[in-house]
Motif scaffolding. Sequence first.
Motif, short mmCIF file in Angstrom:
data_model
loop_
_atom_site.label_atom_id
_atom_site.label_comp_id
_atom_site.label_asym_id
_atom_site.label_seq_id
_atom_site.Cartn_x
_atom_site.Cartn_y
_atom_site.Cartn_z
N VAL A 108 2.28 -8.24 -40.33
CA VAL A 108 1.15 -8.45 -39.07
C VAL A 108 2.16 -8.61 -37.99
O VAL A 108 3.20 -9.30 -37.91
N LEU A 109 1.62 -8.05 -36.99
CA LEU A 109 2.31 -7.93 -35.71
C LEU A 109 1.25 -8.56 -34.68
O LEU A 109 0.24 -7.88 -34.32
N ALA A 110 1.55 -9.65 -34.25
CA ALA A 110 0.90 -10.51 -33.15
C ALA A 110 1.63 -10.15 -31.80
O ALA A 110 2.70 -10.49 -31.86
N GLU A 111 0.94 -9.77 -30.87
CA GLU A 111 1.49 -9.52 -29.53
C GLU A 111 2.65 -8.47 -29.52
O GLU A 111 3.68 -8.84 -28.80
N PRO A 112 2.63 -7.35 -30.14
CA PRO A 112 3.77 -6.52 -30.31
C PRO A 112 4.00 -5.76 -29.17
O PRO A 112 3.16 -5.63 -28.47
N GLU A 113 5.25 -5.10 -29.03
CA GLU A 113 5.55 -4.26 -27.90
C GLU A 113 5.14 -2.83 -28.67
O GLU A 113 5.02 -2.51 -30.01
N ARG A 114 5.12 -1.88 -27.87
CA ARG A 114 4.71 -0.20 -28.55
C ARG A 114 5.70 0.23 -29.50
O ARG A 114 5.47 0.61 -30.51
N GLY A 115 7.03 0.15 -28.97
CA GLY A 115 7.95 0.47 -30.00
C GLY A 115 7.95 0.11 -31.19
O GLY A 115 8.06 0.54 -32.39
N GLN A 116 7.83 -1.43 -31.23
CA GLN A 116 7.72 -2.06 -32.46
C GLN A 116 6.56 -1.65 -33.44
O GLN A 116 6.64 -1.74 -34.73
N THR A 117 5.48 -1.66 -32.67
CA THR A 117 4.00 -1.04 -33.35
C THR A 117 4.37 0.27 -34.08
O THR A 117 3.84 0.41 -35.08
N LEU A 118 5.01 1.13 -33.13
CA LEU A 118 4.98 2.56 -33.72
C LEU A 118 6.04 2.65 -34.94
O LEU A 118 6.04 3.42 -35.89
N GLU A 119 7.16 1.79 -34.70
CA GLU A 119 8.15 1.76 -35.89
C GLU A 119 7.34 1.21 -37.14
O GLU A 119 7.64 1.72 -38.29
N GLN A 120 6.66 0.15 -37.09
CA GLN A 120 6.02 -0.29 -38.32
C GLN A 120 5.02 0.64 -38.87
O GLN A 120 4.79 0.76 -40.20
N VAL A 121 4.23 1.49 -38.19
CA VAL A 121 3.49 2.61 -38.54
C VAL A 121 4.07 3.39 -39.34
O VAL A 121 3.52 3.74 -40.19
N LEU A 142 -9.27 7.61 -26.33
CA LEU A 142 -9.37 5.96 -26.31
C LEU A 142 -7.95 5.57 -26.73
O LEU A 142 -7.28 6.04 -27.29
N TYR A 143 -7.59 4.49 -25.86
CA TYR A 143 -6.37 3.70 -25.90
C TYR A 143 -6.56 2.32 -26.35
O TYR A 143 -7.72 1.77 -26.01
N LEU A 144 -5.82 2.00 -27.27
CA LEU A 144 -5.64 0.66 -27.76
C LEU A 144 -4.45 -0.19 -27.01
O LEU A 144 -3.36 0.02 -26.94
N ALA A 145 -4.88 -1.53 -26.23
CA ALA A 145 -4.15 -2.10 -25.49
C ALA A 145 -3.15 -2.86 -26.20
O ALA A 145 -3.74 -3.64 -26.98
N LEU A 146 -1.99 -3.26 -25.82
CA LEU A 146 -0.81 -4.04 -26.23
C LEU A 146 -0.65 -4.93 -25.12
O LEU A 146 -1.15 -4.74 -23.94
N PRO A 147 0.03 -6.04 -25.37
CA PRO A 147 0.18 -7.16 -24.28
C PRO A 147 0.46 -6.42 -22.87
O PRO A 147 0.19 -7.02 -21.87
N ARG A 148 1.29 -5.60 -22.85
CA ARG A 148 1.91 -5.12 -21.67
C ARG A 148 1.33 -3.74 -21.05
O ARG A 148 1.75 -3.18 -20.26
N THR A 149 0.14 -3.51 -21.75
CA THR A 149 -0.45 -2.19 -21.17
C THR A 149 -1.35 -2.21 -19.84
O THR A 149 -1.69 -3.46 -19.67
N ASP A 150 -0.76 -1.32 -18.87
CA ASP A 150 -1.38 -1.18 -17.65
C ASP A 150 -2.44 -0.13 -17.89
O ASP A 150 -1.90 0.95 -17.71
N PRO A 151 -3.56 -0.16 -18.07
CA PRO A 151 -4.63 0.85 -17.93
C PRO A 151 -4.43 1.83 -16.83
O PRO A 151 -5.17 3.00 -17.00
N ARG A 152 -4.23 1.50 -15.71
CA ARG A 152 -4.01 2.55 -14.55
C ARG A 152 -2.76 3.24 -14.43
O ARG A 152 -2.61 4.14 -13.74
#
Length: 169
Positions: free
Chosen positions: A57-70, A98-108
Motif C-alpha cells: 500500500v502506497l499512500a502519498e507516494p513519490e513517482r520513483g517509489q511508485t515505479l519501483e514498487q510496480v 491519461l495521467y494519474l496524479a501523485l501528490p507533487r504532480t503539476d498538470p501544467r
Amino acid sequence: MTELSNPARSRALLIGAHSFTDPDLEPLPAVARNLDRLAELLRDPSVWGLAAGHLSVLAEPERGQTLEQVGRLAEEAEDTLLVYYAGHGFVHELSNELYLALPRTDPRHISPRGTTVPSAERESLRAVVGDVDFDGAMGKVGFDANGDALSQVVTVYRLSGGAWRAVET
C-alpha cells in the motif's frame, strides 16, 4: 462463480494520492481510508486471501517509489498483478494521454516521458474503475468515467453495543 487467481502466486499494489501541492487538484480525504479497507478485503480469505507480504500500500507516494514498487511486484507476480490507483486523473491537452496524479504532480508541467496510461488502454481503465462500487469505511465508494470519486459524503459511525452504527447527521 468465477474462480479468482491464485493468491499465493499473485501480488497487489494499492496506490492512493489524497493531497496535492497543485492548488487546482482538490484534496481527496477518503482515499487513505479506502486504501486501508480495500487492503483488508484483499487479505480476507473469503474475498481473495492475499498474504500481507504480497500486498503493498502506497499512500502519498513519490513517482520513483511508485515505479519501483510496480516493477518489483511485476517481477514477483507469477499469476496476477493487481494495481489499484485512487486519486485524480486528467487527460493531457496536447497528447490526449491519461495521467494519474501523485501528490507533487503539476498538470501544467508533464513531460512527454511522464508516467501515462496509453490511449489504447484508457477505455479499459475507465471501464474498470467505472465498475468499482463498494461500501468503504467512510461510506459508499464509486468513481466517474475519469476515475474521480463520485461521493463526497462522509458517514459518521458510533460504537453502540459493541457494533458500529451509522449516525444520521
